[in-house]
Design a protein around this motif. Structure first.
Motif, short mmCIF file in Angstrom:
data_model
loop_
_atom_site.label_atom_id
_atom_site.label_comp_id
_atom_site.label_asym_id
_atom_site.label_seq_id
_atom_site.Cartn_x
_atom_site.Cartn_y
_atom_site.Cartn_z
N HIS A 1 37.73 34.30 44.63
CA HIS A 1 37.15 34.18 43.38
C HIS A 1 36.96 35.18 42.48
CE1 HIS A 1 33.40 31.32 41.53
NE2 HIS A 1 33.93 32.09 40.52
N LYS B 1 40.70 24.44 39.30
CA LYS B 1 39.32 24.83 39.41
C LYS B 1 38.47 24.26 38.12
CE LYS B 1 35.31 27.34 39.04
NZ LYS B 1 35.22 28.85 38.57
N PHE C 1 34.60 22.88 36.32
CA PHE C 1 33.32 22.88 36.22
C PHE C 1 32.30 21.57 35.91
CE2 PHE C 1 31.20 27.02 35.20
CZ PHE C 1 32.39 27.96 35.46
N HIS D 1 32.85 24.42 40.37
CA HIS D 1 31.39 24.93 40.15
C HIS D 1 30.44 23.86 40.18
CE1 HIS D 1 28.87 27.86 37.74
NE2 HIS D 1 28.13 26.57 37.77
N VAL E 1 32.36 26.47 45.32
CA VAL E 1 32.24 27.77 45.11
C VAL E 1 30.85 28.13 44.84
CG1 VAL E 1 34.42 27.86 43.81
CG2 VAL E 1 32.65 27.64 42.49
N HIS E 2 30.58 29.37 45.09
CA HIS E 2 29.36 29.89 45.04
C HIS E 2 28.36 29.18 45.30
CE1 HIS E 2 29.46 28.61 41.07
NE2 HIS E 2 30.05 29.48 40.46
N SER F 1 24.98 32.33 37.61
CA SER F 1 24.99 30.96 37.96
C SER F 1 25.66 30.56 38.94
CB SER F 1 24.92 30.06 36.45
OG SER F 1 26.29 30.11 36.39
ZN LIG Z 1 31.23 29.21 38.71
#
Ligand SMILES: [Zn+2]
Ligand SMILES: NC(=O)NC(NC(N)=O)C(=O)[O-]
Ligand SMILES: [Zn+2]
Length: 498
Positions: free
Chosen positions: A90, A180, A182, A216, A278-279, A326
């Protein structure tokens, strides 16, 4: 071939040869051994020598190598750690289109200096975003002759392609390692958010290719709390930003993914597909929901990032927008829980989410958390940061290798990377966990913009001595190889046909 110390050295066929490209390596050999007292391989840490031949690991000799590695060249690193190179799944390298934010050359130099041997570039922040075959080609062209480490690419799942399998297949056939998307606005105009229908439909196509969908996972909750709506709060206070983007955002996204996760189960509509969150920042309800989904058999993996493990909201100074990202960095108890979840295996892996911008967009003078660009700059420091903060939690070198190399290799479908094993790429980091350094103004930083990194000024331990990418010594003693010989990694074939 793996040999114990008492084995004779039939596998030792030292033949010095030059490497593929002029200047690709700081070492003038294509066939050599590296050794140390702490080699992280075969599930253990101990003395071993690793034979590198034509870019691959040819053999590992475990034990007191000094008695039997008779031929040279041998680079003996003493008690430094030899570990698989890190794979960062990432990172935002922003070329083409926003090379003033970060670039392939600066980003991969920073990666090499940090012991990262492969990274996978995110489809947004460059312009145009990587959402079709043509824009992937622009990426690959922009990367030519600039890479110091190997680089793969994620493609974007966006409303324009999500419901159109033909478009998605053309992007996947062009070689992105996965997609990927969002679930909230990304901040990038040509990368709109997806809803759960886009995700569920996209997964059907991804299942055929056995490539993952990275998400995300933040979604604006249906009911927004009064605190979030309070426009009177001080925008220089980190607490204001925290209140504006609560754990409920992460929770709401994961609740919305319920059906998509279920579809990945055996017998489900998208069996064979894989969702990767992710994250992750919220270590409470969001993590619990994901644990439940995993437990029920959904194919879900989770990453978190060093900044969620190193920092806590309480210590972010007012106006210091270098810390804005974020989802946000939350409180110290949340940080402890994330470490616990990582150690317990509920969180699978780590990534940098290196997401820089030009310094002006961080609004450092104004210090307005609500308006500054979100993203942490960290690529070069993730290994020492993880180690420095993880030591207190008792992490081991084998765990580091799992979180930073083995699991990310699996996610990115890189079967020959992520471990020190015969036949694997000789992607290796050599580092000294005990060496401390102060990340001060004199420290060489290779990211495009050193001043926007939240790690500047910190005391860290873990110094990278050397980084090898497919046998090329690309970084050593503070110097990079003369030529950029990293490769672009493009996925081949559809899982459907196998
Ligand atoms: Zn992100
Ligand atoms: N457009 C971005 O780079 N966004 C990134 N920004 C962060 N993490 O603050 C991300 O990965 O969401
Ligand atoms: Zn990101």
């Amino acid at each position: 071939m793996v040999a114990e110390t008492d084995g004779c050295l039939l596998f030792l066929r030292a033949r010095v040869q030059s490497l593929g490209g002029e200047g690709c390596s700081l070492l003038p050999h294509g066939h050599f051994w590296i050794a140390s007292q702490r080699v992280v391989a075969l599930g253990r840490v101990g003395p071993a020598a690793v034979e590198v031949k034509e870019g691959l690991i040819n053999a590992i000799a475990v034990g007191d190598y000094r008695s039997f590695v008779l031929r040279r060249p041998l680079v003996d690193y003493g008690d430094a750690v030899i570990m698989p190179g890190l794979i960062d799944v990432h990172a935002h390298l922003d070329e083409p289109g926003r090379a003033e934010w970060e670039g392939f050359s600066t980003g991969t130099r920073a990666a090499a200096a940090g012991g990262i041997t492969t990274l996978v570039d995110m489809p947004l922040n460059s312009f145009p975003s990587t959402v079709c075959e043509e824009t992937l080609k622009l990426k690959v062209d922009a990367a030519r002759d600039k890479l110091y480490v190997d680089v793969g690419f994620w493609g974007g799942l966006v409303p324009e392609n999500a419901l159109n399998p033909r478009k998605l297949e053309s992007l996947l056939n062009a070689g992105v390692l996965g997609l990927k998307s969002f679930m909230c606005p990304s901040g990038i105009n040509d990368f709109p958010m997806t809803n759960s229908t886009h995700i569920e439909e996209g997964l059907v196509t991804l299942a055929k290719y056995k490539r993952p969908l990275l998400i995300h996972a933040e979604r604006i909750p249906d009911v927004v709390s009064d605190e979030e709506l309070d426009g009177e709060l001080d925008p220089r206070s980190y607490a204001t930003y925290l209140k504006s983007r609560t754990p409920a955002w992460e929770e709401s996204a994961v609740r919305d993914l319920k059906r998509a996760m279920k579809d990945t189960e055996v017998g489900g509509r998208s069996e064979g597909a894989h969702l990767h969150i992710v994250h992750l920042s919220d270590s409470k309800t969001t993590l619990e929901l994901l644990k439940d989904a995993k437990h029920s058999g959904a194919k879900v993996t989770i990453e978190t990032c060093p900044h969620y493990l190193a920092f806590s909201a309480e210590e972010v100074p007012d106006g210091d927008t270098r810390f804005k990202c974020s989802p946000p960095i939350r409180d110290a108890a949340n940080k402890d829980n994330l470490w616990e979840a990582l150690l317990d295996g509920h969180i699978d892996m780590l990534s940098s989410d290196h997401s820089p911008s030009t310094p002006d967009l961080k609004l450092m003078e104004e210090g307005n958390f609500m308006k500054a660009w979100g993203g942490i700059s960290s690529l070069q420091f993730v290994l020492p940061v993880t180690w420095s903060h993880g030591k207190k939690y008792g992490i081991t070198l084998n765990q580091l290798a799992s979180w930073w190399s083995e699991k990310p290799a699996e996610l990115a479908g890189q079967k020959n990377k992520g471990s020190i094993l015969p036949g694997y790429h000789a992607d290796i980091v050599v580092w000294k966990p005990e060496a401390q350094f102060h990340l001060d103004d004199t420290h060489a930083v290779y990211h495009k913009h050193r001043n926007i990194s939240a790690y500047l000024g910190k005391e860290l331990s873990g110094k990278v001595l050397s980084t090898f990418v497919r046998g090329n010594l690309v970084f050593a003693e503070g110097k990079h190889a003369g030529a950029a010989c990293g490769a672009t990694i493009l996925a081949k074939g559809s899982g459907a046909k196998k």
